[in-house]
Structures are given as C-alpha cells and as structure tokens.
Design a protein around this motif. Structure first.
Motif, short mmCIF file in Angstrom:
data_model
loop_
_atom_site.label_atom_id
_atom_site.label_comp_id
_atom_site.label_asym_id
_atom_site.label_seq_id
_atom_site.Cartn_x
_atom_site.Cartn_y
_atom_site.Cartn_z
N LEU A 34 0.82 -1.22 0.00
CA LEU A 34 0.00 0.00 0.00
C LEU A 34 0.85 1.27 0.00
N PRO A 35 0.40 2.31 -0.68
CA PRO A 35 1.13 3.58 -0.63
C PRO A 35 1.23 4.13 0.80
N ILE A 47 4.52 0.83 1.57
CA ILE A 47 5.77 0.89 0.80
C ILE A 47 6.97 0.91 1.75
N LYS A 48 6.88 1.72 2.79
CA LYS A 48 7.98 1.83 3.74
C LYS A 48 8.26 0.50 4.42
N GLU A 49 7.21 -0.21 4.84
CA GLU A 49 7.39 -1.51 5.51
C GLU A 49 7.91 -2.56 4.55
N PHE A 50 7.37 -2.58 3.35
CA PHE A 50 7.83 -3.56 2.36
C PHE A 50 9.29 -3.33 2.01
N ASP A 51 9.72 -2.08 2.02
CA ASP A 51 11.11 -1.77 1.71
C ASP A 51 12.05 -2.38 2.75
N GLY A 90 -3.30 -10.33 -8.10
CA GLY A 90 -3.06 -9.45 -9.24
C GLY A 90 -3.46 -8.01 -9.02
N TYR A 91 -3.05 -7.46 -7.89
CA TYR A 91 -3.37 -6.07 -7.57
C TYR A 91 -2.48 -5.11 -8.37
N ALA A 92 -3.05 -3.94 -8.67
CA ALA A 92 -2.32 -2.92 -9.42
C ALA A 92 -1.07 -2.47 -8.68
N ASP A 93 -1.15 -2.42 -7.34
CA ASP A 93 0.01 -1.93 -6.59
C ASP A 93 1.18 -2.91 -6.59
N ASN A 94 0.98 -4.13 -7.08
CA ASN A 94 2.13 -5.02 -7.28
C ASN A 94 3.10 -4.40 -8.28
N GLU A 95 2.52 -3.73 -9.28
CA GLU A 95 3.35 -3.06 -10.30
C GLU A 95 3.77 -1.66 -9.87
N SER A 96 2.83 -0.89 -9.31
CA SER A 96 3.13 0.51 -9.01
C SER A 96 3.93 0.70 -7.73
N CYS A 97 3.70 -0.14 -6.72
CA CYS A 97 4.36 0.04 -5.42
C CYS A 97 5.42 -1.01 -5.12
N ALA A 98 5.11 -2.27 -5.38
CA ALA A 98 6.05 -3.34 -5.02
C ALA A 98 7.21 -3.44 -6.00
N LEU A 99 6.93 -3.32 -7.29
CA LEU A 99 7.98 -3.55 -8.30
C LEU A 99 9.20 -2.64 -8.13
N PRO A 100 9.04 -1.33 -7.88
CA PRO A 100 10.24 -0.51 -7.69
C PRO A 100 11.11 -0.97 -6.53
#
Length: 322
Positions: A34-35, A47-51, A90-100
């Motif tokens: 999540l953003p 994003i911060k936690e996933f990082d 298949g959530y959109a944030d897999n590409e927009s948030c997780a991928l980077p």
C-alpha cells in the motif's frame, strides 16, 4: 546496534534450530503493498514496511525466482536460506508500489493473477471492505443471511468486515456474488475500480522479469466445486493470461490455499494435467526436494519490526512441508 541484533539472530537461530545447511525453500506470500497505511487492511505492508522487509530478505537470505529455486532444489544445490517472493490475486500496486522496491533490492518475484477481476474489476473481498469502510454508523445485511452491524470506530469496522469475509468466503461462487452485490448496493459512495492490475500492468511486470502465474478466474473455493467447474476455473484463467503474455504459464496458486478446506487432491491432479510445472499452497512452513511440487508451502511474518520479522521467518524454517 539494530544491525548487530539482526545479524546475531540470523547467525545464532539456524544453529539453535538445527536448520543451518538444510536445503529449505521459504516462499513468502503477499497480496498488496500500500502507498500508505489503511486501517481496514492493517496486515498489508506499506511501501515503507515492504522496503525494510525486502532489505532483510536481500541481506539475510538468498532471493531466487521460483523457477531457479525449483531447478536448484532438483539438483540438490539449493543455497542457504533460499527464498522466493510471491503475490496473490493481481493487484495494481504489485506493479506501481512493489515492483520498484523489488528492483531496488534485486529480488525476483511471482505474481499469481485471478483474471476475473483485472482491468477495472474488484476482488469480492475488497467490495466488502470498501463498503464497510465508507459505511455510516450502521448496516443491515439480514437479507443475505448475515446480521445487522453498528460501528463506533475504525476498529469495529475492521472487525465487522473480517467477520463478514469469514462467513461468506466459502459460499458457492454465485451465492457469494449475490451477497457481495447486495452489500455493494448499500455503499455510501462509489467504490474504487482501479485496485486490480490491467493487462498492460501485467505486461509491465512480465517485462521487468516478474513471473506471472495462474490463480483461477473468480478466486473460488475450489473444494466447493465439482472437478469440471474447478478445471474450467483453472484452465480459463491460464488461457487468458497466456493470451496476454504470449507465453506459457508455469506456476499456479490455489485460492485461499489450504488442502481439504480450500482445494482437494483431485484438483491437484487437474493443475498437473493443465500443464503447470508447480503450484503453491498457503500451508505454513518450508519445502524441500522431497516436498510435493504441486503443494509447496508459503508463509509471511506479520510483524511490524525488523527483528521480529526476521526471527519469525527463521523459525518458520523448522516446519518442513512434505
């Protein structure tokens, strides 16, 4: 100081658990990144936690693609602390948030896609969550065999949403859809229609080296279906994604993923006969060369601090899935 603690955990615990040197494959399961924090989805990392989670994975484990991990497992050459990262739905944030972040830490990943919800659709569970999120102080669901619920704060909304999801997730697909449609009809505002990935985002993930896998069309509880309907769900999802990607799908994830409750042994055979090379469950633990290639274990620590996250992930290596 924190790094010293983490390193001590990573070195000492495998010795204590006697997992050091064992060829165990950990597979992490995620859904969204999540953003920012969402009170209705506290278990989903931001994003911060996933990082920081991926920084730990990169520093203390050996991240591999699922294909590479299984190849090395077959040869008896799986490295110490081998790990794969996967996402379901298949959530959109897999590409927009997780991928980077995956790119930042050079971590391969697999995304399992339920094709019935992509391109502007919405997972049934998200319809429930988003409806409750924007509800007022009360909602009456007795017409669909549920209850009437009062909300006094964000925590009560979260609790009610989880209760509803638990009560309806094992309903027959058509009945579940009718229930969810009724719940949506009570929404106080328009619900988001951009939560799931588009075909283009799926292509972007593929182009970035992310493996795309099958996850049925409608994310049903396969155990509730006869084999003919289960086969249709599994194969139709596979065919759709192969048409988007112009390549063969290699891996599959069972929706919900618990043997007996969510899928059956007969459906494992369907997955094999459909041409998938391996499949993943949601049974906690790690897999080895002797594990069933079509029922690989997956697990993700839910802890919100790096030391506890790492500790639980290492402890999980003690549970071997056969």
């Amino acid at each position: 100081m924190k790094q010293c603690i983490l390193k001590a955990i990573s070195v000492a615990l495998p010795l204590v658990l006697k997992t050091k040197g064992k060829q165990h494959l950990s597979i992490l399961i995620y859904h969204r990144v999540l953003p920012e924090y969402d009170f209705m989805r506290p278990s989903e990392p931001t994003i911060k936690e996933f990082d920081w989670q991926m920084s730990l994975v990169s520093r203390y484990f050996t991240p591999l693609s699922l294909a590479r991990a299984l190849e090395l497992m077959d040869r008896g050459e799986l490295p110490e602390n081998a790990i794969c990262v996967t996402f379901d739905d298949g959530y959109a944030d897999n590409e927009s948030c997780a991928l980077p972040i995956l790119k930042k830490w050079k971590i391969p990943a697999t995304v399992f896609v339920s094709t019935g919800f992509i391109n502007g659709g919405r997972m049934w569970n998200d319809t429930v969550v988003e409806t409750i999120k924007c509800a007022g102080e009360y909602i009456d669901l007795r017409k669909v065999g549920l209850d009437e619920y009062a909300f006094k704060d964000s925590e009560s909304k979260r609790t009610v949403a989880q209760k509803i999801l638990t009560e309806i997730k094992h309903r027959e697909v058509g009945q579940r859809a009718e229930t969810v449609d009724f719940i949506e009809s009570l929404a106080k505002q328009s619900l988001p229609n951009d939560l799931m990935a588009t075909d283009q985002q799926i292509l972007n993930l593929d182009a970035a080296g992310v493996e795309i896998g099958g996850h049925t069309v409608n994310h049903p509880i396969l155990a509730k279906l006869n084999d003919a309907r289960a086969e249709q769900e599994i194969i139709d999802g596979k065919v759709h994604l192969e048409s988007v990607l112009s390549k063969k799908l290699r891996y599959f994830a069972y929706p919900n993923g618990k043997l007996g409750d969510d899928y059956l042994e007969s459906q494992v055979r369907i997955v094999k006969e459909a041409g998938f090379e391996a499949a993943v469950s949601t049974t906690w633990g790690v897999s080895t060369r002797n594990s069933d290639r079509y029922q690989l274990a997956r697990f993700t620590p839910w802890d919100k601090s790096p030391d506890k996250f790492l500790l639980r992930l290492l402890l999980n290596q003690k549970s071997v899935k056969l």
